[in-house]
Motif scaffolding. Structure first.
Motif, PDB file in Angstrom:
ATOM      1  N   THR A   1      -1.884  -1.023 -11.374  1.00  0.00           N
ATOM      2  CA  THR A   1      -2.565   0.203 -10.957  1.00  0.00           C
ATOM      3  C   THR A   1      -1.603   1.172 -10.285  1.00  0.00           C
ATOM      4  O   THR A   1      -2.028   2.165  -9.714  1.00  0.00           O
ATOM      5  N   GLY A   2      -0.304   0.874 -10.351  1.00  0.00           N
ATOM      6  CA  GLY A   2       0.687   1.753  -9.738  1.00  0.00           C
ATOM      7  C   GLY A   2       0.854   3.038 -10.516  1.00  0.00           C
ATOM      8  O   GLY A   2       0.487   3.152 -11.680  1.00  0.00           O
ATOM      9  N   VAL A   3       1.406   4.053  -9.889  1.00  0.00           N
ATOM     10  CA  VAL A   3       1.596   5.346 -10.522  1.00  0.00           C
ATOM     11  C   VAL A   3       2.999   5.844 -10.251  1.00  0.00           C
ATOM     12  O   VAL A   3       3.692   5.364  -9.363  1.00  0.00           O
TER      13      VAL A   3
ATOM     14  N   SER B   1       0.811  -1.223   0.000  1.00  0.00           N
ATOM     15  CA  SER B   1       0.000   0.000   0.000  1.00  0.00           C
ATOM     16  C   SER B   1       0.843   1.271   0.000  1.00  0.00           C
ATOM     17  O   SER B   1       0.307   2.351  -0.194  1.00  0.00           O
ATOM     18  N   GLY B   2       2.155   1.144   0.197  1.00  0.00           N
ATOM     19  CA  GLY B   2       3.013   2.332   0.237  1.00  0.00           C
ATOM     20  C   GLY B   2       3.767   2.544  -1.057  1.00  0.00           C
ATOM     21  O   GLY B   2       3.256   2.289  -2.143  1.00  0.00           O
TER      22      GLY B   2
END
Length: 365
Positions: free
Chosen positions: A204-206, A175-176
């Motif tokens: 879905t990472g940015v 989540s970090g």
């Protein structure tokens, strides 16, 4: 009872000698100022083994000699119970004057900074108790989870190079932040690839940045508004200098609309509108022609407009001057963006011109 005393002696010697072997793997840092070669370097990968050395004696403490095939070495993550993570039973353990050397094959996914324990069993005897904890050699502390690698060197602090087709660095977080880089002056994270991807965020990472993004806007796209009198607005495009000149052929007050094409996402992160910068100048030295208001809005999916900022000060200048329309707080952009210029003209000739030039939208994440 005689065999048990024999193997206790082995266990103590094993642990003592393991630390010595580990220390022999540590290397001092290169001399200050030494530059590591770039490109392919002829360095073989480290084998996935834990080296073990020890000393075998009989119950009286006399060193043994010969070949043994019943000494089992195991790695656990708990001091008792638990599953075997790595193990080996050498088929022919050579012992000379009591001394022996072997290794336990173990994946790097096991030796990942967690506390590990060594268990020893000989033949059909029960495993010796207690298991002995395995401690890292001093320099290995810098590679355990939560460790910091700190220096004030002007060179590269950490280099990870993969000459194959796999990843050089892989970061994951539930989540970090999977990977985070920070630098006071240089590059916090630098990626380079000859043919592949140097930096990638998948799923879905940015990729996030706290730095502002200035999105340039061309005034050559400006068009008359649809209010009463806007049909009198004339627009002259200066393709040589990149600005437009506006004047009225009749109405004193006109509006002009400037569409702004800007992405709603940058590298997977929704952008927010922060500011709109615009520059202008007037041809008439009496400064009667002026910009009375600038509004920046976006179009919702239902066709209505959402205000982002308003600049409500009358401005006029014979030299190029810039102003900023600032949102009260950064606003998410959910539709096409446009700037609305409200203009006032005293005369109705091309001599009464308002010129609009350099413009940009400031975006934040």
């Amino acid at each position: 009872m005689k065999r048990q005393r024999f193997f206790i002696g082995i266990l103590v010697a094993l642990l003592s000698m393991t630390l010595t072997a580990g220390l022999s793997q540590a290397q001092a840092p290169p001399p200050e100022g030494e530059v590591q070669p770039e490109g392919e370097v002829g360095i073989a990968a480290v084998g996935a083994y834990i080296p073990v050395q020890g000393r075998l004696t009989d119950a009286s403490g006399n060193p043994l000699n010969g070949t043994f095939n019943n000494v089992s070495l195991r790695i656990y993550e708990t001091g008792s119970g638990g599953s075997i993570l790595c193990q080996v039973t050498p088929p022919s353990l050579q012992v000379s004057n009591g001394l022996f050397s072997t290794s336990i094959p173990c994946s790097s996914s096991v030796v990942n900074g967690q506390q590990l324990y060594l268990g020893v069993q000989v033949g059909t005897d029960t495993e010796m108790s207690p298991r002995q904890p395995i401690y890292p050699v001093p320099y290995a502390f810098s590679l355990k989870p939560g460790a910091n690698i700190i220096d004030n060197s002007s060179g590269t602090l950490l280099v990870v190079q993969n000459n194959g087709s796999g990843r050089g660095v892989y970061g994951y977080s539930l989540s970090g932040e999977g990977v985070r880089g920070w630098s006071e002056a240089g590059s916090g994270v630098h990626g380079h690839s000859t043919t592949g991807v140097s930096l990638m965020a998948s799923g879905t990472g940015v990729i996030k940045s706290t730095a502002d993004t200035d999105w340039n806007v061309s005034p050559l796209n400006i068009v008359p508004g649809d209010a009463s009198g806007d049909g009198d607005l004339k627009i002259v495009h200066s393709t040589q200098f990149g600005w437009v000149a506006l004047y009225s052929a009749g109405a004193d007050d006109c509006t002009a609309l400037l569409p702004v094409d800007v992405g709603a996402y940058l590298f997977g992160t929704r952008v927010k509108f922060s500011e709109f910068h615009f520059c202008y100048s007037m041809a008439d030295t009496d400064l009667d022609d002026k910009i009375t208001q600038v509004d920046v809005e976006y179009v919702r999916t239902n066709g209505t407009n959402q205000s982002l900022c308003s600049f409500t000060t009358d401005v006029s200048s014979t030299t190029w001057t810039c102003q900023t329309c600032t949102a009260a707080s950064p606003v998410d952009i959910y539709g096409p963006l446009f700037a609305r210029f409200t203009l006032h003209f005293v005369g109705d000739t091309s001599n009464d011109r308002i010129r609009l030039g350099h413009m940009f939208v400031r975006l934040v994440e």
